[in-house]
Design an enzyme around this catalytic site. Structure first.
Site, PDB file in Angstrom:
ATOM      1  N   HIS A 119      -9.806   1.381   0.288  1.00  0.00           N
ATOM      2  CA  HIS A 119      -9.559   2.135   1.521  1.00  0.00           C
ATOM      3  C   HIS A 119     -10.864   2.247   2.314  1.00  0.00           C
ATOM      4  CE1 HIS A 119      -5.868   3.331  -0.418  1.00  0.00           C
ATOM      5  NE2 HIS A 119      -5.573   4.265   0.455  1.00  0.00           N
TER       6      HIS A 119
ATOM      7  N   HIS B   6       1.025   4.907  -2.516  1.00  0.00           N
ATOM      8  CA  HIS B   6       0.509   5.658  -3.669  1.00  0.00           C
ATOM      9  C   HIS B   6       1.713   6.205  -4.435  1.00  0.00           C
ATOM     10  CE1 HIS B   6      -3.663   5.700  -2.025  1.00  0.00           C
ATOM     11  NE2 HIS B   6      -2.993   5.506  -0.898  1.00  0.00           N
TER      12      HIS B   6
ATOM     13  N   ASP C  96       2.000   4.194   2.745  1.00  0.00           N
ATOM     14  CA  ASP C  96       0.904   5.032   2.248  1.00  0.00           C
ATOM     15  C   ASP C  96       1.437   6.165   1.347  1.00  0.00           C
ATOM     16  OD1 ASP C  96      -1.794   5.570   1.953  1.00  0.00           O
ATOM     17  OD2 ASP C  96      -2.053   6.536   3.899  1.00  0.00           O
ATOM     18  N   ASP C  97       1.950   7.220   1.957  1.00  0.00           N
ATOM     19  CA  ASP C  97       2.430   8.393   1.196  1.00  0.00           C
ATOM     20  C   ASP C  97       3.744   8.851   1.820  1.00  0.00           C
ATOM     21  OD1 ASP C  97      -0.168   8.690  -0.306  1.00  0.00           O
ATOM     22  OD2 ASP C  97      -0.885   8.938   1.746  1.00  0.00           O
TER      23      ASP C  97
ATOM     24  N   GLU D 225     -10.583   4.423   7.848  1.00  0.00           N
ATOM     25  CA  GLU D 225      -9.521   5.384   8.175  1.00  0.00           C
ATOM     26  C   GLU D 225     -10.228   6.643   8.713  1.00  0.00           C
ATOM     27  OE1 GLU D 225      -7.590   7.135   4.757  1.00  0.00           O
ATOM     28  OE2 GLU D 225      -5.761   7.643   5.868  1.00  0.00           O
TER      29      GLU D 225
ATOM     30  N   HIS E  49       0.845  -1.204   0.000  1.00  0.00           N
ATOM     31  CA  HIS E  49       0.000   0.000   0.000  1.00  0.00           C
ATOM     32  C   HIS E  49       0.872   1.242   0.000  1.00  0.00           C
ATOM     33  CE1 HIS E  49      -3.869   1.977   1.754  1.00  0.00           C
ATOM     34  NE2 HIS E  49      -3.016   2.959   1.491  1.00  0.00           N
TER      35      HIS E  49
END
Ligand code: ADE
Ligand code: ZN
Length: 328
Positions: free
Chosen positions: A195, A18, A276-277, A198, A16
């Site tokens: 997703h 991006h 994630d990021d 969250e 996961h």
């Protein structure tokens, strides 16, 4: 100040991240200068990404993505990410990519995807790290765009495309509104992730499982708020792509002590550790494993088991999995 601790040595894998949100600030600044884009509001005085809350983060992420415009830009983005992940001991990454970013870059999705795949192949040739991609729909663009993104994804299948998913603003649109988009992907044989749990409570996870035949949930951590749901997740073998640093940095939880990673592990939920990021949240695959050890008390054996579960639940084919298991 305490010394930063070392990164655990175990092989790592993540499911996961991006892609465009994996771009280091230096790369974004360099491309912005090349294309004459003003990105000064993206960074603080120390050159780190600047955002205030999740909505501002999504805007910042869009702006950072806008300075990738040629297949080679995307190849370089993917290649650099993978080179650094490999240097931290990672053997496998699944990237979320976006038909919408591909279209918006001016390239069109196919050229965008071809660039990414070229970067993944170069990184694999140089380091052995394997990269795969999961095209996704951005929820805040709405269900109609979701159907379009799914059509674009299934009309452009290359061996590296291994699944389909949804990210974006969870507080907009119910999961069932995207059932048609996910059906297009499922009919093309792509396994699904979405997703949820969250920004919305456990109910967002339950609604997703009811509406979409997902094998994995992105985040999903707020499932911990409902015992019946946790039992369902364990029984159905649903995998949670957990991103602890993202959750604490974005304020889903105020600190690591209140993050449910340990409780989810104790309940027997299948899971992986993910960035994630990463540069937006000042993390990396190495840092996630380090925090799992230092803030949550996972041993080296626990971390090795997390990597094994990630590979078991990866969306790549069995031959690739066998190659990865051989590295553990
Ligand atoms: N897109 C990029 N990061 C995201 C996150 N943490 N949640 C939802 N959508 C995202
Ligand atoms: Zn995400």
């Amino acid at each position: 100040m305490t010394e930063p601790t070392s990164v655990p040595l175990v092989p790592k894998a993540e499911l996961h991240v991006h892609l465009e949100a994996g771009a280091a600030p230096e790369l974004v600044r360099r491309n912005a200068a090349r294309y004459g884009v003003d990105v000064s509001r993206l960074f603080d005085e120390e050159g780190r990404y600047l955002w205030t809350d999740f909505s501002a983060f999504l805007v910042a992420y869009d702006l950072a993505a806008s300075v990738f415009r040629t297949p080679e830009d995307f190849a370089e983005l993917a290649e650099i990410y993978q080179q650094e992940a490999a240097a931290a001991g990672s053997i496998y990454t699944e990237f979320f990519v976006s038909p919408d970013f591909g279209e918006r870059s001016g390239l069109g999705y196919r050229a965008y995807l071809d660039g990414i795949v070229e970067g993944l192949r170069r990184a694999e040739a140089a380091t052995g790290i394997v990269g795969r991609v999961i095209p996704l729909v951005e929820r805040h663009y709405g269900p109609e765009r979701g159907v379009e993104a799914a059509r674009i994804a299934v009309n452009n299948l290359v061996p590296e495309v291994v699944g389909f998913g949804m990210a974006g603003e969870e507080r907009l649109h119910a999961p069932h509104e995207f059932a048609a988009a996910f059906e297009i992907a499922a009919e093309a044989g792509l396994p699904l992730t979405c997703h949820a749990g969250e920004w919305c409570s456990w109910e967002g996870v339950a609604a997703t499982l009811d509406a979409i035949p997902v094998k994995r949930i992105g985040h999903g951590v707020r499932a911990i708020e409902n015992g019946d749901l946790i039992r369902r997740i364990v029984e159905e073998g649903i995998h949670l792509e957990i991103c602890p640093v993202s959750n604490v940095t974005l304020g889903v939880y105020p600190d690591y002590a209140r993050h449910p990673l340990r409780a989810l592990r104790e309940a027997g939920v299948r899971h992986s550790l993910n960035t994630d990021d990463p540069p937006f949240f000042w993390t990396s695959v190495g840092h996630e494993y380090r925090m799992a050890r230092d803030a949550f008390g996972l041993s080296e054996d626990d971390l090795a088991a997390v990597t094994r579960t990630a590979i078991e639940d990866a969306f790549c084919d069995e031959v690739t999995k066998a190659r990865l298991f051989a590295k553990l």
